[in-house]
Motif scaffolding. Structure first.
Motif, PDB file in Angstrom:
ATOM      1  N   GLY A 231      40.840  37.650  52.512  1.00 53.97           N
ATOM      2  CA  GLY A 231      39.848  37.294  51.511  1.00 53.97           C
ATOM      3  C   GLY A 231      39.351  35.862  51.654  1.00 53.97           C
ATOM      4  O   GLY A 231      39.622  35.177  52.642  1.00 53.97           O
ATOM      5  N   TYR A 232      38.605  35.417  50.657  1.00 52.34           N
ATOM      6  CA  TYR A 232      38.032  34.074  50.695  1.00 52.34           C
ATOM      7  C   TYR A 232      39.085  33.001  50.434  1.00 52.34           C
ATOM      8  O   TYR A 232      40.150  33.278  49.875  1.00 52.34           O
ATOM      9  CB  TYR A 232      36.902  33.950  49.675  1.00 52.34           C
ATOM     10  N   ALA A 233      38.760  31.773  50.821  1.00 51.04           N
ATOM     11  CA  ALA A 233      39.669  30.631  50.670  1.00 51.04           C
ATOM     12  C   ALA A 233      39.706  30.185  49.218  1.00 51.04           C
ATOM     13  O   ALA A 233      39.116  29.163  48.831  1.00 51.04           O
ATOM     14  CB  ALA A 233      39.229  29.491  51.586  1.00 51.04           C
ATOM     15  N   LEU A 234      40.422  30.919  48.419  1.00 49.90           N
ATOM     16  CA  LEU A 234      40.499  30.589  46.988  1.00 49.90           C
ATOM     17  C   LEU A 234      41.209  29.260  46.750  1.00 49.90           C
ATOM     18  O   LEU A 234      41.052  28.665  45.674  1.00 49.90           O
ATOM     19  CB  LEU A 234      41.217  31.704  46.230  1.00 49.90           C
ATOM     20  N   MET A 487      41.292  45.406  57.031  1.00 49.19           N
ATOM     21  CA  MET A 487      42.118  45.052  55.878  1.00 49.19           C
ATOM     22  C   MET A 487      41.291  44.883  54.603  1.00 49.19           C
ATOM     23  O   MET A 487      41.851  44.646  53.531  1.00 49.19           O
ATOM     24  CB  MET A 487      42.909  43.773  56.170  1.00 49.19           C
ATOM     25  N   ALA A 488      39.976  45.024  54.687  1.00 47.58           N
ATOM     26  CA  ALA A 488      39.132  44.878  53.501  1.00 47.58           C
ATOM     27  C   ALA A 488      39.542  45.817  52.362  1.00 47.58           C
ATOM     28  O   ALA A 488      39.520  45.404  51.191  1.00 47.58           O
ATOM     29  CB  ALA A 488      37.659  45.092  53.884  1.00 47.58           C
ATOM     30  N   PRO A 489      39.926  47.063  52.649  1.00 49.77           N
ATOM     31  CA  PRO A 489      40.316  47.940  51.529  1.00 49.77           C
ATOM     32  C   PRO A 489      41.598  47.511  50.816  1.00 49.77           C
ATOM     33  O   PRO A 489      41.904  48.038  49.741  1.00 49.77           O
ATOM     34  CB  PRO A 489      40.504  49.306  52.210  1.00 49.77           C
ATOM     35  N   TYR A 490      42.356  46.578  51.404  1.00 51.39           N
ATOM     36  CA  TYR A 490      43.655  46.199  50.825  1.00 51.39           C
ATOM     37  C   TYR A 490      43.644  44.815  50.176  1.00 51.39           C
ATOM     38  O   TYR A 490      44.685  44.332  49.735  1.00 51.39           O
ATOM     39  CB  TYR A 490      44.726  46.226  51.915  1.00 51.39           C
ATOM     40  N   VAL A 491      42.493  44.148  50.131  1.00 51.26           N
ATOM     41  CA  VAL A 491      42.443  42.782  49.602  1.00 51.26           C
ATOM     42  C   VAL A 491      42.872  42.752  48.137  1.00 51.26           C
ATOM     43  O   VAL A 491      43.658  41.893  47.713  1.00 51.26           O
ATOM     44  CB  VAL A 491      41.033  42.179  49.775  1.00 51.26           C
ATOM     45  N   GLU A 492      42.369  43.690  47.350  1.00 48.40           N
ATOM     46  CA  GLU A 492      42.736  43.702  45.930  1.00 48.40           C
ATOM     47  C   GLU A 492      44.219  43.979  45.749  1.00 48.40           C
ATOM     48  O   GLU A 492      44.866  43.391  44.864  1.00 48.40           O
ATOM     49  CB  GLU A 492      41.923  44.743  45.173  1.00 48.40           C
ATOM     50  N   LEU A 493      44.795  44.855  46.585  1.00 46.31           N
ATOM     51  CA  LEU A 493      46.225  45.152  46.490  1.00 46.31           C
ATOM     52  C   LEU A 493      47.054  43.888  46.669  1.00 46.31           C
ATOM     53  O   LEU A 493      48.020  43.646  45.927  1.00 46.31           O
ATOM     54  CB  LEU A 493      46.618  46.192  47.542  1.00 46.31           C
ATOM     55  N   ALA A 499      41.999  37.745  40.969  1.00 48.42           N
ATOM     56  CA  ALA A 499      41.620  36.998  42.166  1.00 48.42           C
ATOM     57  C   ALA A 499      40.571  37.767  42.963  1.00 48.42           C
ATOM     58  O   ALA A 499      39.640  37.176  43.536  1.00 48.42           O
ATOM     59  CB  ALA A 499      42.849  36.723  43.024  1.00 48.42           C
ATOM     60  N   TYR A 500      40.712  39.083  43.001  1.00 50.44           N
ATOM     61  CA  TYR A 500      39.758  39.905  43.749  1.00 50.44           C
ATOM     62  C   TYR A 500      38.374  39.823  43.107  1.00 50.44           C
ATOM     63  O   TYR A 500      37.364  39.683  43.822  1.00 50.44           O
ATOM     64  CB  TYR A 500      40.247  41.350  43.762  1.00 50.44           C
TER      65      TYR A 500
END
Length: 951
Positions: A231-234, A487-493, A499-500
């Motif tokens: 994901g993005y650099a939070l 891995m895009a489908p697993y970012v929220e997991l 955060a997602y």
């Protein structure tokens, strides 16, 4: 039938872009969209339009035109990404050759780089200052800065402290609306603050909201203690409050979904020159993980973990340590690398490291080496793991490589749990290795998707891995390879709902229409990672092991003209796929197959230099030139009798060639170069390209009678057999007022000066190494001529009693590869360095000289000797960056002159200020002279001019 609305939109886009770019850089033919659209991942999307941009205004124009038509676009640098970040079925933006500027700043403390600069070049520019860039991915010799920054790539020694996020100083970025921000330019920043105040305010508001949400802020800080590119650099929202800084750091690792990085300025790192390494072997994984924990606080540069399956995969391979051959089941290795700025510092650090792990059981005593050969062998073990799996996979399967990160204090149990997941899903051939100090592990396994149930098995594996690493262990699902598609489908997991959603808010702020690289990083499609899977059909045993990583591309001389080795393989596989489907039954496939075949001839076969440099970069040692020669062989079978006739009358052929050169010389005197060029073009057109092109650097005919002379002085050094290549027997001097002697004359004079008695093989005028035939696919005649040379040299050298010198490097390599006896033939560089320097008095010339290390010299490992020889003879030596192969390729400099011109594009500026250039191939020197703007001569000429006989 009229075009679909979508197809019409792309045609309208192409038409509109002709107002901004040349038509030649708007590419939509089936062959090149397939070839240019492929990256190193196991996904396949074919762009509708490839746009090769050469400037910021061009890029801004493309963004505007795409935005007007709501057409998505994706940026591409080197395409070495492994997770599907650089793919699209819409518009692909390809970096042209102009994005390669680099500038060292502040005495080496920082460096400004454009996105087309290859990572290794940045380090080469910093090396004189004892510095390097922080990121050090394994693909550093091939990947580009644009990809390194956009993926926040790290590597073996980088860790979390030296990646792009931590070492970026400034950035030039173009946003989806076309706005340009240069954070190093106060005026640019001020203008951006005025015109994009809303964007900056919203970014600052997001940051303030995150910091106020202590639970979320703590989670973000915790996540970035590990390597994390999911994901993005939070972390930018907790590390910075100013909108410009937040924007700059959000761009790092954004994978081209928020904007285009037009340049980046890195703070450089100290590159410690003194190095030592140990390959520590432990009885089991638990012991290796305990050692890793103990090494964490010590001054190590890298600790690379390799499990038993990984070590087993490289057993017996060339260059691998013998200790790997008899390892007990479960044995695990740590490659421990220690560096220091001085010998004393290195010694002190080695002591700390050895003390730290003194009580951990090992299979053999821990021993560090400083020997460069052994050091290199240890790292070869580590770097050979990924390709080792690729080399043994079944045809039709791909290689999946994923990288995760566990909290370091849970590494041991995490590795055990991960291994259990593989076993449960039947991935018994998976190997584990990685950057142990960061808890960062790569797992690699072959994967097919064609057989029933394989896609479902892969999905079940990835679901369980995601749950294990991202949830149960609180780790990173992507530590350094970028999120991509898989891995895009697993970012929220991994990150959780809050955060997602924050990531989607960021995407919407920058790109409200969702046009930049959609479905990468963030996706609402839970099955995205199972779609658009790349087919890898068997095509030819010469290339079937290719994993399409793209490491070969940086050294290919045709990369800016037509196709690279990877792209040649990609299209050849598509041809094989269509042929296997029986394309004749499907009109659309039949038309596609015919179009691909027609285009492939020039784009792949005719313009391949077949120099073999691709094999030097390839993880599985594929020489794509072998495939192109094999195809030429199949196409030229009808010319076998003619080839045999030419080989049997080779002396007459070379004599005729010298006659043509004499006629050309008279023609040049009468008509000048312009007249000869015009006449040559007309003749080539009338002959269908069979008549060679006229070159302004065309030399005179060689004076072969010089071979009849005898050495004038006493043979203090004994005898040497001199084999002049057919090229030096044909091509004499060019229009170089400083060199009035042919290569043969220079060589004979130099050997005489060094005290050698020269022996020339009998019937030398008939001899040829066979390369001229081999390159055209006439293998039988090529091998017959090589065998003929071998017999002549055995007789002349008295069965190898005397050393043998060939004056042309490519011919030397060819003979080395074909000889069946133990005869050794020395190329001019090796012979001069090893045999002549010590026998001559050298006075370096007060000159600045350019050096062209031929592809054959590189393949023979002579680069260092080449440079040392030139440095002994001249005040300053320049090796022009990015010129790996000149592309002359035997006679292709005459038959496909555009290949030579493309390969040497930019040479003149790189060698500006040099007095002359030197190489070790007469034909290469013709093209180098023409495109370099300075005369190029044999390296033996430089040695001859700088030397005199010893008393």
């Amino acid at each position: 039938m009229s075009a679909t609305p979508r197809a019409a939109a792309y045609q309208a886009l192409k038409h509109a872009l002709r107002d901004h770019l040349p038509a030649a850089r708007l590419i939509d033919d089936p062959l090149r969209t397939l070839a240019y659209g492929t990256d190193a991942s196991f996904y396949r999307l074919i762009p509708r339009l490839v746009v090769r941009v050469e400037s910021e205004p061009e890029l801004q124009a493309v963004l505007a035109e795409c935005r007007q038509r709501c057409l998505p676009l994706t940026f591409r640098a080197a395409g070495t990404s492994l997770s599907g970040q650089a793919l699209t079925d819409s518009v692909l933006i390809q970096l042209g050759k102009t994005w390669r500027d680099a500038e060292v700043l502040d005495g080496g403390d920082s460096i400004r780089l454009e996105p087309g600069v290859i990572g290794a070049r940045a380090n080469a520019l910093l090396a004189p200052f004892g510095r390097k860039i922080g990121p050090d991915p394994a693909s550093l010799a091939s990947c580009m800065i644009g990809g390194i920054a956009a993926n926040n790539a790290s590597g073996m020694c980088c860790g979390t402290a030296q990646n792009s996020y931590q070492t970026v100083e400034d950035m030039r970025v173009i946003l989806p609306d076309g706005a340009l921000l240069d954070t190093a330019d106060a005026a640019s920043v001020a203008a951006f603050r005025e015109h994009h105040a809303d964007l900056l305010q919203q970014l600052e508001a997001l940051a303030a909201g995150v910091r106020a949400n202590t639970t979320l802020a703590d989670r973000i800080r915790h996540k970035y203690r590990l390597k994390n590119t999911t994901g993005y650099a939070l972390n930018s929202l907790v590390d910075f409050a100013d909108g410009i800084e937040i924007l700059k750091h959000l761009m790092i690792g954004s994978e081209g979904t928020l904007g285009f990085i037009a340049s980046i300025t890195y703070r450089s790192m100290v590159d410690e020159a003194n190095k030592a390494a140990a390959l520590a072997l432990f009885p089991d994984m638990a012991a290796a993980c305990r050692a890793t924990m103990l090494l964490k606080p010590t001054p190590v540069s890298a600790v690379e973990l390799m499990d038993h399956a990984a070590l087993r995969s490289v057993q017996g391979m060339p260059g691998m340590p013998a200790a790997l051959n008899d390892l007990p089941e479960g044995a695990t290795a740590l490659l421990i690398d220690v560096r220091g700025s001085s010998e004393a510092e290195l010694e002190a650090r080695l002591g700390q490291v050895q003390d730290a792990v003194a009580d951990v059981a090992t299979l053999s005593p821990l021993s560090f080496t400083r020997d460069s050969t052994t050091y290199g062998a240890y790292w070869k073990v580590r770097k050979g793991l990924f390709p080792a799996v690729g080399a043994v996979r079944d045809n039709g399967t791909t290689v999946v490589i994923e990288d995760v990160a566990f909290p370091i204090d849970r590494l041991e149990t995490g590795v055990a749990a991960l291994s259990g997941v593989f076993q449960r899903h039947g991935y018994d051939d998976a190997i584990l290795f990685g950057h142990a100090l960061d808890g960062n592990l790569h797992f690699v396994f072959p994967q097919g998707f064609e057989k029933p149930g394989e896609t479902e098995r892969y999905q079940a594996l990835m679901d369980e891995v995601a749950q294990l690493v991202g949830v149960e262990y609180g780790g990173s699902l992507k530590a350094e390879h970028g999120t991509g598609r898989n891995m895009a489908p697993y970012v929220e997991l991994e990150w959780g709902r809050d955060a997602y959603q924050l990531m989607w808010d960021i995407k919407t702020l920058f790109d409200p229409e969702g046009l930049l690289n959609p479905e990468v990083m963030l996706s609402r499609d839970p099955g995205l990672h199972l779609k658009n899977l790349k087919p890898l059909p068997a095509a030819d045993p010469l290339i079937d092991k290719c994993i399409e990583c793209g490491f070969c591309e940086s050294v290919c001389p045709s990369k800016q003209l037509t196709l690279t080795p990877r792209q040649r393989i990609v299209v050849r596989r598509e041809l094989a796929r269509l042929e296997a489907l029986g394309a004749a039954r499907y009109p659309e496939d039949q038309a596609r197959l015919a179009e691909l075949r027609d285009a492939y001839q020039y784009q792949a076969v005719d313009t391949c230099a077949a120099d073999g440099l691709c094999a030097t970069q390839c993880p599985v040692d594929i020489n794509t030139g072998d495939l192109m020669r094999a195809m030429r062989h199949d196409q030229n079978r009808h010319q076998t009798r003619m080839a045999r006739l030419a080989g049997g009358h080779f002396a007459s052929m070379t004599r005729a060639a010298r006659g043509v050169l004499r006629l050309a010389g008279w023609g040049r005197k009468l008509m000048g170069d312009a007249g000869m060029q015009a006449m040559s073009q007309a003749a080539r057109k009338a002959s269908g390209g069979r008549i060679p092109a006229w070159r302004s650097g065309m030399p005179a005919a060689a004076p072969v009678r010089v071979l009849d002379r005898r050495s004038s002085g006493p043979a203090r050094a004994g005898k040497v057999v001199y084999l002049p290549s057919c090229a030096t027997r044909m091509f004499g001097t060019g229009r170089d007022p400083q060199e009035e002697r042919s290569v043969m004359e220079v060589t004979l004079a130099l050997l005489d000066k060094a005290g050698f008695e020269v022996v020339v093989p009998s019937e030398v005028s008939s001899l040829c190494c066979g390369m001229a035939f081999q390159s055209k696919g006439q293998f039988e005649e090529g091998d017959r001529k090589a065998a003929e040379v071998e017999r002549a040299l055995l007789a002349a050298s008295e069965n190898g009693r005397w050393p043998i010198l060939c004056d042309t490097s490519p011919c030397t390599l060819r003979l080395e590869e074909r000889f069946e006896s133990s005869l050794v033939v020395h190329d001019p560089v090796a012979f001069a360095h090893d045999q002549l320097l010590a026998r001559l008095d050298i006075t370096p010339l007060p000159e600045r000289v350019a050096l062209h290390v031929t592809c054959s010299s590189t393949r023979m490992g002579l680069g260092d000797k080449f440079h040392a020889l030139a440095a002994a003879c001249a005040r300053e030596v320049v090796v022009p960056e990015g010129i790996d192969c000149c592309g002359f390729s035997g006679d292709k400099g005459f038959t496909v002159p555009e290949l030579n011109a493309s390969a040497l594009d930019g040479l003149a500026s790189r060698v500006a200020g040099c007095d002359a250039g030197y190489s070790n191939s007469r034909t290469c020197e013709i093209g180098l002279t023409e495109h370099g703007g300075i005369p190029y001569r044999s390296i033996l000429s430089l040695l001859d001019r700088a030397s005199r006989p010893k008393p």
